[in-house]
Design an enzyme around this catalytic site. Structure first.
Site, PDB file in Angstrom:
ATOM      1  N   HIS A  32       0.784  -1.174   0.033  1.00  0.00           N
ATOM      2  CA  HIS A  32       0.103   0.055  -0.041  1.00  0.00           C
ATOM      3  C   HIS A  32       0.741   1.341   0.067  1.00  0.00           C
ATOM      4  O   HIS A  32       1.732   1.027  -0.795  1.00  0.00           O
ATOM      5  CB  HIS A  32      -1.042  -0.014   1.111  1.00  0.00           C
ATOM      6  CG  HIS A  32      -2.046   0.879   1.224  1.00  0.00           C
ATOM      7  ND1 HIS A  32      -2.493   1.739   0.162  1.00  0.00           N
ATOM      8  CD2 HIS A  32      -2.830   1.327   2.303  1.00  0.00           C
ATOM      9  CE1 HIS A  32      -3.415   2.486   0.728  1.00  0.00           C
ATOM     10  NE2 HIS A  32      -3.926   2.156   2.042  1.00  0.00           N
ATOM     11  N   HIS A  61      -2.390  -2.413  -9.606  1.00  0.00           N
ATOM     12  CA  HIS A  61      -3.384  -1.899  -8.558  1.00  0.00           C
ATOM     13  C   HIS A  61      -4.579  -2.808  -8.431  1.00  0.00           C
ATOM     14  O   HIS A  61      -4.819  -3.515  -9.335  1.00  0.00           O
ATOM     15  CB  HIS A  61      -3.759  -0.602  -9.351  1.00  0.00           C
ATOM     16  CG  HIS A  61      -4.717   0.396  -8.138  1.00  0.00           C
ATOM     17  ND1 HIS A  61      -5.935   0.175  -7.698  1.00  0.00           N
ATOM     18  CD2 HIS A  61      -3.973   1.350  -7.219  1.00  0.00           C
ATOM     19  CE1 HIS A  61      -6.185   1.019  -6.959  1.00  0.00           C
ATOM     20  NE2 HIS A  61      -5.059   1.747  -6.645  1.00  0.00           N
ATOM     21  N   ASP A  89       2.310   5.754  -6.730  1.00  0.00           N
ATOM     22  CA  ASP A  89       3.526   5.659  -5.897  1.00  0.00           C
ATOM     23  C   ASP A  89       4.739   5.558  -6.841  1.00  0.00           C
ATOM     24  O   ASP A  89       5.975   6.081  -6.423  1.00  0.00           O
ATOM     25  CB  ASP A  89       3.629   4.219  -5.054  1.00  0.00           C
ATOM     26  CG  ASP A  89       2.643   4.537  -4.068  1.00  0.00           C
ATOM     27  OD1 ASP A  89       1.992   3.298  -3.571  1.00  0.00           O
ATOM     28  OD2 ASP A  89       2.682   5.407  -3.193  1.00  0.00           O
TER      29      ASP A  89
HETATM   30  C1  SDX Z   1      -1.585   1.974  -3.369  1.00  0.00           C
HETATM   31  O1  SDX Z   1      -6.265   0.571  -3.249  1.00  0.00           O
HETATM   32  C2  SDX Z   1      -5.768   1.619  -3.381  1.00  0.00           C
HETATM   33  O2  SDX Z   1      -6.374   2.445  -3.758  1.00  0.00           O
HETATM   34  C3  SDX Z   1      -4.369   2.000  -3.000  1.00  0.00           C
HETATM   35  C4  SDX Z   1      -3.743   3.561  -3.417  1.00  0.00           C
HETATM   36  C5  SDX Z   1      -4.463   4.491  -2.733  1.00  0.00           C
HETATM   37  O3  SDX Z   1      -4.387   5.472  -3.259  1.00  0.00           O
HETATM   38  O4  SDX Z   1      -4.901   4.406  -1.470  1.00  0.00           O
HETATM   39  O5  SDX Z   1      -4.066   3.582  -4.834  1.00  0.00           O
HETATM   40  C6  SDX Z   1      -2.270   3.245  -3.010  1.00  0.00           C
HETATM   41  O6  SDX Z   1      -1.275   1.389  -2.241  1.00  0.00           O
HETATM   42  C7  SDX Z   1      -1.213   1.707  -4.667  1.00  0.00           C
HETATM   43  C8  SDX Z   1      -0.631   0.517  -4.807  1.00  0.00           C
HETATM   44  C9  SDX Z   1       1.100   0.445  -4.195  1.00  0.00           C
HETATM   45  N1  SDX Z   1       1.417  -0.972  -4.135  1.00  0.00           N
HETATM   46  C10 SDX Z   1       2.471  -1.368  -5.038  1.00  0.00           C
HETATM   47  O7  SDX Z   1       3.070  -0.844  -5.883  1.00  0.00           O
HETATM   48  C11 SDX Z   1       2.997  -2.891  -4.660  1.00  0.00           C
HETATM   49  C12 SDX Z   1       3.370  -3.581  -5.622  1.00  0.00           C
HETATM   50  N2  SDX Z   1       2.135  -4.068  -6.210  1.00  0.00           N
HETATM   51  C13 SDX Z   1       1.412  -5.349  -6.232  1.00  0.00           C
HETATM   52  O8  SDX Z   1       1.769  -5.858  -4.938  1.00  0.00           O
HETATM   53  C14 SDX Z   1      -0.106  -5.409  -6.515  1.00  0.00           C
HETATM   54  O9  SDX Z   1      -0.357  -4.920  -7.680  1.00  0.00           O
HETATM   55  C15 SDX Z   1      -1.426  -4.795  -5.539  1.00  0.00           C
HETATM   56  C16 SDX Z   1      -1.281  -5.164  -3.977  1.00  0.00           C
HETATM   57  C17 SDX Z   1      -1.177  -3.314  -5.544  1.00  0.00           C
HETATM   58  C18 SDX Z   1      -2.424  -5.342  -5.990  1.00  0.00           C
HETATM   59  O10 SDX Z   1      -2.603  -6.576  -6.161  1.00  0.00           O
HETATM   60  P1  SDX Z   1      -3.632  -7.486  -6.509  1.00  0.00           P
HETATM   61  O11 SDX Z   1      -4.860  -6.765  -7.111  1.00  0.00           O
HETATM   62  O12 SDX Z   1      -4.056  -8.299  -5.239  1.00  0.00           O
HETATM   63  O13 SDX Z   1      -3.329  -8.451  -7.640  1.00  0.00           O
HETATM   64  P2  SDX Z   1      -2.474  -9.607  -7.654  1.00  0.00           P
HETATM   65  O14 SDX Z   1      -1.432  -9.408  -6.485  1.00  0.00           O
HETATM   66  O15 SDX Z   1      -3.327 -10.856  -7.368  1.00  0.00           O
HETATM   67  O16 SDX Z   1      -1.633  -9.693  -8.968  1.00  0.00           O
HETATM   68  C19 SDX Z   1      -2.259 -10.319 -10.165  1.00  0.00           C
HETATM   69  C20 SDX Z   1      -1.016 -10.900 -10.620  1.00  0.00           C
HETATM   70  C21 SDX Z   1      -0.176 -11.758  -9.607  1.00  0.00           C
HETATM   71  O17 SDX Z   1       0.413 -12.930 -10.679  1.00  0.00           O
HETATM   72  P3  SDX Z   1       0.132 -14.265 -10.217  1.00  0.00           P
HETATM   73  O18 SDX Z   1       0.624 -14.340  -8.798  1.00  0.00           O
HETATM   74  O19 SDX Z   1      -1.405 -14.613 -10.646  1.00  0.00           O
HETATM   75  O20 SDX Z   1       1.048 -15.232 -11.328  1.00  0.00           O
HETATM   76  O21 SDX Z   1      -0.109  -9.815 -11.267  1.00  0.00           O
HETATM   77  C22 SDX Z   1       0.927 -10.001 -10.627  1.00  0.00           C
HETATM   78  C23 SDX Z   1       0.781 -10.893  -9.371  1.00  0.00           C
HETATM   79  O22 SDX Z   1       2.020 -11.663  -9.028  1.00  0.00           O
HETATM   80  N3  SDX Z   1       1.475  -8.655  -9.873  1.00  0.00           N
HETATM   81  C24 SDX Z   1       2.943  -8.241  -9.970  1.00  0.00           C
HETATM   82  C25 SDX Z   1       2.654  -7.006  -9.359  1.00  0.00           C
HETATM   83  N4  SDX Z   1       1.258  -6.359  -9.263  1.00  0.00           N
HETATM   84  C26 SDX Z   1       0.593  -7.675  -9.655  1.00  0.00           C
HETATM   85  N5  SDX Z   1       3.778  -8.940 -10.025  1.00  0.00           N
HETATM   86  C27 SDX Z   1       5.038  -8.144  -9.700  1.00  0.00           C
HETATM   87  N6  SDX Z   1       4.986  -7.092  -9.358  1.00  0.00           N
HETATM   88  C28 SDX Z   1       3.728  -6.163  -9.277  1.00  0.00           C
HETATM   89  N7  SDX Z   1       3.800  -5.140  -8.682  1.00  0.00           N
END
Ligand code: SDX
Length: 377
Positions: free
Chosen positions: A223, A266, A317
């Site tokens: 996050h 996201h 971010d």
């Molecule tokens: C914020 O919710 C909000 O609005 C938050 C925010 C706000 O204004 O409050 O927008 C602020 O928190 C932005 C997000 C910041 N976080 C990051 O940058 C951390 C990296 N991002 C990931 O951890 C991920 O993208 C999430 C947690 C943000 C979202 O994840 P989801 O929706 O749970 O999706 P997922 O993890 O299930 O991903 C789906 C697939 C997966 O692959 P598989 O395991 O199915 O093979 O996509 C991959 C994930 O591994 N993936 C990533 C990735 N994001 C998704 N792989 C590598 N790097 C990434 N960043």
């Protein structure tokens, strides 16, 4: 036996309540604050005006803005007790732990804490809004052996925040880019930290408890902590010539280790984060201002490679971290900057949740051991 009920892990895709504060629309990749597109607010308003809008539902007229500005200036600065508590904390403590602790201290000492009328909560929200810059700025300075810098009444919110952090009058271009980041970070519907605040408010606990819990949620790298983590990645890629090649090599190694690439992806936006173009423009203005083209080279190469390899786009971010780095903020100070902004969204949602008066308590499906009985002794 009855079919296993469906589990909505992480509440992904589950609408759990109404909100009138903001609208996140992944189809149109748009974000509205009380009906206004965030891009228009970032281009034409100050963070003070946007904070007023989020709390009150309308943009302030001149008189309302003047009154709010006077209140904000009056409540800047650090009272002796909060400063003493911050000084007690080790310099190695994470800035998010310092901010969380400072908010707790303010809550523990405020006689208004138990008063949960809308007026009392708005008053607390505005005082936190006014105080957080002093806390964040002082925490960064104390790590460098520097003294607290008193706020300046002749400066607006963002200019004063930079003044208190760096002890010098900030340049207009930097103030504007910083203000844009505060506007973009201010509110985003039911993100994890906002939902945390709502859960706490839903038990009729107090606003400071809700903000303290929200800070705890925001700290995580999935996050708000991602903006700090983006800068750690840039540091691993390293400065100077040839950044693009190093960025791609870094990414391939990171993906090979199945690492999450911070600043990308996201839960709601699946075609890119609506706020990124505006924040990227601000970042590029800072790259120009500080003459750091090699930073943009890494930024572009990493984004392109992430698109090619995973088809995953940046979130807010990603451009925000490098922008704060260019301005001179320590990397661990980045998420506290997010707190200073998001405190507006969190407190708006606390007040909305209190008005809706619905305890948040979901169900769980038991998958532990079957019922059994204590053997007779
Ligand atoms: C914020 O919710 C909000 O609005 C938050 C925010 C706000 O204004 O409050 O927008 C602020 O928190 C932005 C997000 C910041 N976080 C990051 O940058 C951390 C990296 N991002 C990931 O951890 C991920 O993208 C999430 C947690 C943000 C979202 O994840 P989801 O929706 O749970 O999706 P997922 O993890 O299930 O991903 C789906 C697939 C997966 O692959 P598989 O395991 O199915 O093979 O996509 C991959 C994930 O591994 N993936 C990533 C990735 N994001 C998704 N792989 C590598 N790097 C990434 N960043």
């Amino acid at each position: 036996d009855t079919a296993a009920p469906q589990i909505f892990k992480g509440l992904a895709g589950v609408p759990v309540d109404y909100t009138a504060i903001s609208k996140v629309n992944p189809e149109s990749n748009s974000l509205l604050y009380r009906g206004y597109p965030v891009q228009e607010l970032a281009a034409q308003c100050t963070f003070e005006e946007v904070a007023y809008l989020l709390w009150h539902g309308e943009l302030p007229n001149d008189a309302e803005l003047a009154e709010f500005g006077e209140f904000e200036r009056r409540h800047r600065g650090l009272d002796h007790q909060t400063k003493r508590i911050v000084d007690e904390l080790p310099l190695e403590a994470h800035p998010m732990d310092v901010v969380r602790t400072a908010v707790s201290v303010i809550g523990a000492s405020d006689p208004e804490t138990p008063v949960d009328t809308p007026e009392a909560n708005l008053d607390k929200a505005m005082r936190l809004f006014a105080k957080l810059p002093s806390i964040v700025a002082y925490d960064q300075r104390r790590r460098h052996g520097l003294e607290f810098v008193e706020p300046r009444d002749d400066l607006g919110y963002s200019a004063n925040f930079l003044w208190q952090t760096f002890g010098e009058a900030p340049e207009l271009a930097v103030v504007n880019a910083f203000d844009v980041s505060m506007i973009l970070y201010a509110e985003h519907s039911f993100n994890a930290s906002t939902f945390t605040a709502r859960v706490i408010a839903s038990t009729l606990s107090d606003l400071y408890s809700a903000v303290t819990g929200a800070i705890g949620a925001l700290k995580g790298p999935l996050h708000g902590g991602a903006n700090e983590a983006v800068m750690h990645a840039f540091a691993e890629i390293g400065p100077g010539e040839g950044g693009a090649e190093r960025a791609v090599a870094w990414l391939d190694a990171a993906l090979a280790e199945k690492r999450k690439i911070m600043g990308f992806g996201h839960r709601v936006y699946k075609n890119g984060d609506s706020r990124v173009p505006t924040m990227r423009d601000a970042m590029e203005r800072m790259v120009e201002h500080y003459e750091r083209p090699e930073l943009l080279e890494v930024y572009v190469a990493l984004e392109q490679a992430m698109g090619e390899r995973k088809n995953i786009k940046p979130n807010l971010d990603y451009p925000a971290g490098p922008t704060y780095h260019l301005m001179g903020f320590d990397t661990p100070t980045f998420t506290p900057l997010f707190v200073a902004s998001r405190v507006v969204g969190w407190t708006a949602h606390v007040m909305e949740q209190l008005a809706s008066n619905a305890l948040i308590r979901p169900l769980s499906v038991y998958n532990g051991v079957d019922e059994r009985h204590v053997p007779a002794k």
